[in-house]
Design a protein around this motif. Structure first.
Motif, PDB file in Angstrom:
ATOM      1  N   GLN A  63       0.825  -1.206   0.000  1.00  0.00           N
ATOM      2  CA  GLN A  63       0.000   0.000   0.000  1.00  0.00           C
ATOM      3  C   GLN A  63       0.862   1.261   0.000  1.00  0.00           C
ATOM      4  O   GLN A  63       0.518   2.256  -0.639  1.00  0.00           O
ATOM      5  CB  GLN A  63      -0.937   0.008   1.212  1.00  0.00           C
ATOM      6  CG  GLN A  63      -2.141  -0.900   1.065  1.00  0.00           C
ATOM      7  CD  GLN A  63      -3.198  -0.643   2.125  1.00  0.00           C
ATOM      8  OE1 GLN A  63      -3.025   0.212   2.987  1.00  0.00           O
ATOM      9  NE2 GLN A  63      -4.279  -1.387   2.059  1.00  0.00           N
ATOM     10  N   VAL A  64       1.973   1.218   0.705  1.00  0.00           N
ATOM     11  CA  VAL A  64       2.895   2.361   0.694  1.00  0.00           C
ATOM     12  C   VAL A  64       3.375   2.617  -0.727  1.00  0.00           C
ATOM     13  O   VAL A  64       3.437   3.758  -1.197  1.00  0.00           O
ATOM     14  CB  VAL A  64       4.097   2.112   1.638  1.00  0.00           C
ATOM     15  CG1 VAL A  64       5.139   3.217   1.484  1.00  0.00           C
ATOM     16  CG2 VAL A  64       3.618   2.033   3.081  1.00  0.00           C
ATOM     17  N   GLY A  65       3.697   1.543  -1.437  1.00  0.00           N
ATOM     18  CA  GLY A  65       4.136   1.678  -2.820  1.00  0.00           C
ATOM     19  C   GLY A  65       3.069   2.285  -3.713  1.00  0.00           C
ATOM     20  O   GLY A  65       3.367   3.111  -4.583  1.00  0.00           O
ATOM     21  N   ARG A  66       1.801   1.903  -3.477  1.00  0.00           N
ATOM     22  CA  ARG A  66       0.717   2.452  -4.300  1.00  0.00           C
ATOM     23  C   ARG A  66       0.524   3.935  -4.035  1.00  0.00           C
ATOM     24  O   ARG A  66       0.202   4.697  -4.944  1.00  0.00           O
ATOM     25  CB  ARG A  66      -0.580   1.681  -4.037  1.00  0.00           C
ATOM     26  CG  ARG A  66      -0.588   0.268  -4.620  1.00  0.00           C
ATOM     27  CD  ARG A  66      -1.993  -0.305  -4.667  1.00  0.00           C
ATOM     28  NE  ARG A  66      -2.517  -0.573  -3.339  1.00  0.00           N
ATOM     29  CZ  ARG A  66      -2.355  -1.724  -2.691  1.00  0.00           C
ATOM     30  NH1 ARG A  66      -1.655  -2.703  -3.241  1.00  0.00           N
ATOM     31  NH2 ARG A  66      -2.875  -1.904  -1.497  1.00  0.00           N
ATOM     32  N   VAL A  67       0.719   4.365  -2.807  1.00  0.00           N
ATOM     33  CA  VAL A  67       0.599   5.789  -2.485  1.00  0.00           C
ATOM     34  C   VAL A  67       1.733   6.578  -3.115  1.00  0.00           C
ATOM     35  O   VAL A  67       1.533   7.655  -3.690  1.00  0.00           O
ATOM     36  CB  VAL A  67       0.581   5.999  -0.955  1.00  0.00           C
ATOM     37  CG1 VAL A  67       0.666   7.487  -0.616  1.00  0.00           C
ATOM     38  CG2 VAL A  67      -0.672   5.389  -0.336  1.00  0.00           C
ATOM     39  N   LEU A  68       2.936   6.024  -3.061  1.00  0.00           N
ATOM     40  CA  LEU A  68       4.114   6.755  -3.539  1.00  0.00           C
ATOM     41  C   LEU A  68       4.196   6.797  -5.062  1.00  0.00           C
ATOM     42  O   LEU A  68       4.540   7.840  -5.638  1.00  0.00           O
ATOM     43  CB  LEU A  68       5.385   6.111  -2.976  1.00  0.00           C
ATOM     44  CG  LEU A  68       5.595   6.231  -1.461  1.00  0.00           C
ATOM     45  CD1 LEU A  68       6.803   5.413  -1.038  1.00  0.00           C
ATOM     46  CD2 LEU A  68       5.759   7.681  -1.045  1.00  0.00           C
ATOM     47  N   ASP A  69       3.906   5.697  -5.718  1.00  0.00           N
ATOM     48  CA  ASP A  69       4.206   5.595  -7.150  1.00  0.00           C
ATOM     49  C   ASP A  69       2.987   5.523  -8.046  1.00  0.00           C
ATOM     50  O   ASP A  69       3.094   5.784  -9.249  1.00  0.00           O
ATOM     51  CB  ASP A  69       5.074   4.348  -7.404  1.00  0.00           C
ATOM     52  CG  ASP A  69       6.389   4.432  -6.652  1.00  0.00           C
ATOM     53  OD1 ASP A  69       6.934   5.551  -6.558  1.00  0.00           O
ATOM     54  OD2 ASP A  69       6.863   3.394  -6.166  1.00  0.00           O
ATOM     55  N   ARG A  70       1.827   5.169  -7.494  1.00  0.00           N
ATOM     56  CA  ARG A  70       0.666   4.989  -8.362  1.00  0.00           C
ATOM     57  C   ARG A  70      -0.410   6.042  -8.134  1.00  0.00           C
ATOM     58  O   ARG A  70      -1.501   5.946  -8.671  1.00  0.00           O
ATOM     59  CB  ARG A  70       0.074   3.594  -8.158  1.00  0.00           C
ATOM     60  CG  ARG A  70       1.069   2.479  -8.465  1.00  0.00           C
ATOM     61  CD  ARG A  70       0.428   1.127  -8.291  1.00  0.00           C
ATOM     62  NE  ARG A  70       1.429   0.062  -8.361  1.00  0.00           N
ATOM     63  CZ  ARG A  70       1.157  -1.228  -8.153  1.00  0.00           C
ATOM     64  NH1 ARG A  70      -0.086  -1.591  -7.874  1.00  0.00           N
ATOM     65  NH2 ARG A  70       2.105  -2.142  -8.221  1.00  0.00           N
ATOM     66  N   GLY A  71      -0.115   6.994  -7.294  1.00  0.00           N
ATOM     67  CA  GLY A  71      -1.037   8.108  -7.107  1.00  0.00           C
ATOM     68  C   GLY A  71      -2.295   7.765  -6.340  1.00  0.00           C
ATOM     69  O   GLY A  71      -3.279   8.513  -6.414  1.00  0.00           O
ATOM     70  N   GLU A  72      -2.313   6.647  -5.629  1.00  0.00           N
ATOM     71  CA  GLU A  72      -3.505   6.328  -4.841  1.00  0.00           C
ATOM     72  C   GLU A  72      -3.666   7.356  -3.733  1.00  0.00           C
ATOM     73  O   GLU A  72      -2.709   7.698  -3.036  1.00  0.00           O
ATOM     74  CB  GLU A  72      -3.392   4.920  -4.242  1.00  0.00           C
ATOM     75  CG  GLU A  72      -4.646   4.493  -3.503  1.00  0.00           C
ATOM     76  CD  GLU A  72      -4.618   3.033  -3.111  1.00  0.00           C
ATOM     77  OE1 GLU A  72      -5.591   2.587  -2.477  1.00  0.00           O
ATOM     78  OE2 GLU A  72      -3.647   2.338  -3.437  1.00  0.00           O
ATOM     79  N   ALA A  73      -4.881   7.872  -3.582  1.00  0.00           N
ATOM     80  CA  ALA A  73      -5.114   8.937  -2.608  1.00  0.00           C
ATOM     81  C   ALA A  73      -4.849   8.441  -1.194  1.00  0.00           C
ATOM     82  O   ALA A  73      -5.336   7.385  -0.783  1.00  0.00           O
ATOM     83  CB  ALA A  73      -6.546   9.441  -2.728  1.00  0.00           C
ATOM     84  N   LEU A  74      -4.077   9.229  -0.463  1.00  0.00           N
ATOM     85  CA  LEU A  74      -3.742   8.853   0.904  1.00  0.00           C
ATOM     86  C   LEU A  74      -4.999   8.765   1.767  1.00  0.00           C
ATOM     87  O   LEU A  74      -5.099   7.905   2.626  1.00  0.00           O
ATOM     88  CB  LEU A  74      -2.762   9.870   1.494  1.00  0.00           C
ATOM     89  CG  LEU A  74      -2.317   9.628   2.942  1.00  0.00           C
ATOM     90  CD1 LEU A  74      -1.685   8.258   3.088  1.00  0.00           C
ATOM     91  CD2 LEU A  74      -1.370  10.727   3.400  1.00  0.00           C
ATOM     92  N   GLU A  75      -5.971   9.652   1.517  1.00  0.00           N
ATOM     93  CA  GLU A  75      -7.189   9.632   2.330  1.00  0.00           C
ATOM     94  C   GLU A  75      -7.960   8.329   2.143  1.00  0.00           C
ATOM     95  O   GLU A  75      -8.583   7.826   3.078  1.00  0.00           O
ATOM     96  CB  GLU A  75      -8.080  10.822   2.005  1.00  0.00           C
ATOM     97  CG  GLU A  75      -8.567  10.876   0.566  1.00  0.00           C
ATOM     98  CD  GLU A  75      -9.378  12.126   0.304  1.00  0.00           C
ATOM     99  OE1 GLU A  75     -10.508  12.192   0.828  1.00  0.00           O
ATOM    100  OE2 GLU A  75      -8.888  13.014  -0.408  1.00  0.00           O
ATOM    101  N   ASP A  76      -7.901   7.744   0.932  1.00  0.00           N
ATOM    102  CA  ASP A  76      -8.576   6.467   0.695  1.00  0.00           C
ATOM    103  C   ASP A  76      -7.896   5.344   1.474  1.00  0.00           C
ATOM    104  O   ASP A  76      -8.551   4.475   2.058  1.00  0.00           O
ATOM    105  CB  ASP A  76      -8.590   6.136  -0.800  1.00  0.00           C
ATOM    106  CG  ASP A  76      -9.447   7.096  -1.605  1.00  0.00           C
ATOM    107  OD1 ASP A  76     -10.334   7.740  -0.997  1.00  0.00           O
ATOM    108  OD2 ASP A  76      -9.225   7.223  -2.817  1.00  0.00           O
TER     109      ASP A  76
END
Length: 303
Positions: A63-76
């Protein structure tokens, strides 16, 4: 450029930690030195601090990787974590109350309570009660009304249960479980000619009668009783007459099921507030009994 040791020192972590995140692609190295050592740009320091912050929230590495590199919203991501944490806390509170229930009882009570509690998931699930009502309600009842009845009839376990609420929920679960001999659902065949007409009217009658119960009024004649009788009459294609009311009184008495009284009593225990500022919201069973008693009062007076 920063060496792996310098980056670790500035970020306040170990070299092993930096290497761990690098190997998993969260912290890409800029270049390798002539001796094959990892070198990082200064921007890696801020990225490493962000990784640490996210991991401190117990976010899994993917999940950390998705936030950092894939633009997944941190609030989600945070919202999902809150949901998971809420489930874990609910399970812990349930377990604590269950353990207190087993601790503060006699040896004779402990065996039965352990059996009851062991049959309930943690955190507790209402699936068995939902299945019970699906089996009890008429097959031709609209999904709209079936959902409304189930929502009103199935008590939700409290977020911070007391030991007695855990016991009441476990007993309720056992009461409706299909594995029990003489399953309650099999003893409650509901045959209604026009189920939607009946339950639409009953919901209106229950709303009216709930106000009387909350006000502490004794069963009596009035709009709630008239609506209650009218719902039964419409569902049977009859007129609301004195003769029909007498027959309805007999039908309701014959249809009474002591085990359902037990269901509603346990449901009331499960949802009882710890320090109520006023009377608790009555269960459907309590409202039904009030209306049935109101009909008996009227019939007694007319007799």
């Amino acid at each position: 450029m920063l060496s792996i040791g310098e980056l670790a020192r500035r970020a306040g972590v170990t070299v092993k930690t930096v290497r761990f995140y690098s190997d998993r692609g969260l912290l890409p190295e800029a270049v390798r030195s002539g001796g094959g050592h990892r070198l990082y740009g200064i921007e890696a320091l801020e990225r490493l601090r962000l990784i640490r912050s996210l991991r401190a929230l117990d976010l899994p590495v993917p999940q950390v990787g998705r936030v950092l590199d894939r633009g997944e919203a941190l609030e989600d991501v945070v919202a999902r974590q809150l949901g998971e944490l809420g489930t874990q806390l609910a399970a812990l509170r349930w377990r604590e109350a269950a353990l207190r229930l087993l601790h503060d009882c006699t040896a004779e009570q402990r065996a039965e309570r352990l059996r009851l509690i062991g049959a309930v998931a943690s955190p507790p699930s209402t699936d068995a009660m939902v299945r019970f009502w699906h089996r009890v309600l008429p097959a031709r009842l609209s999904s709209r009304l079936a959902s409304a009845i189930i929502d009103a009839a199935v008590p939700q376990p409290p977020r911070e249960p007391r030991p007695e609420q855990v016991l009441a929920f476990a007993r309720l679960h056992a009461l409706v479980a299909p594995a029990v001999d003489g399953c309650l659902a099999e003893r409650l065949p509901v045959r209604v000619q026009r189920p939607d007409a009946l339950y639409d009217g009953l919901f209106e009658a229950y709303d009216l009668a709930s106000a009387d119960l909350l006000a502490g009024r004794a069963p009596r004649e009035g709009a709630a009783l008239d609506c209650f009788v009218s719902a039964h009459a419409r569902s049977l294609g009859r007129q609301d007459t004195p003769g029909f009311r007498r027959r309805l009184g007999v039908m309701l008495t014959q249809a009474a099921e002591p085990a359902m009284d037990r269901y509603w009593a346990l449901a009331r225990e499960v949802t009882a507030p710890s320090s109520p500022s006023g009377p608790a919201q009555p269960t459907l069973g309590a409202v039904h009994e009030w209306l049935r008693a109101a009909l008996d009062v009227q019939l007694a007076r007319s007799a």
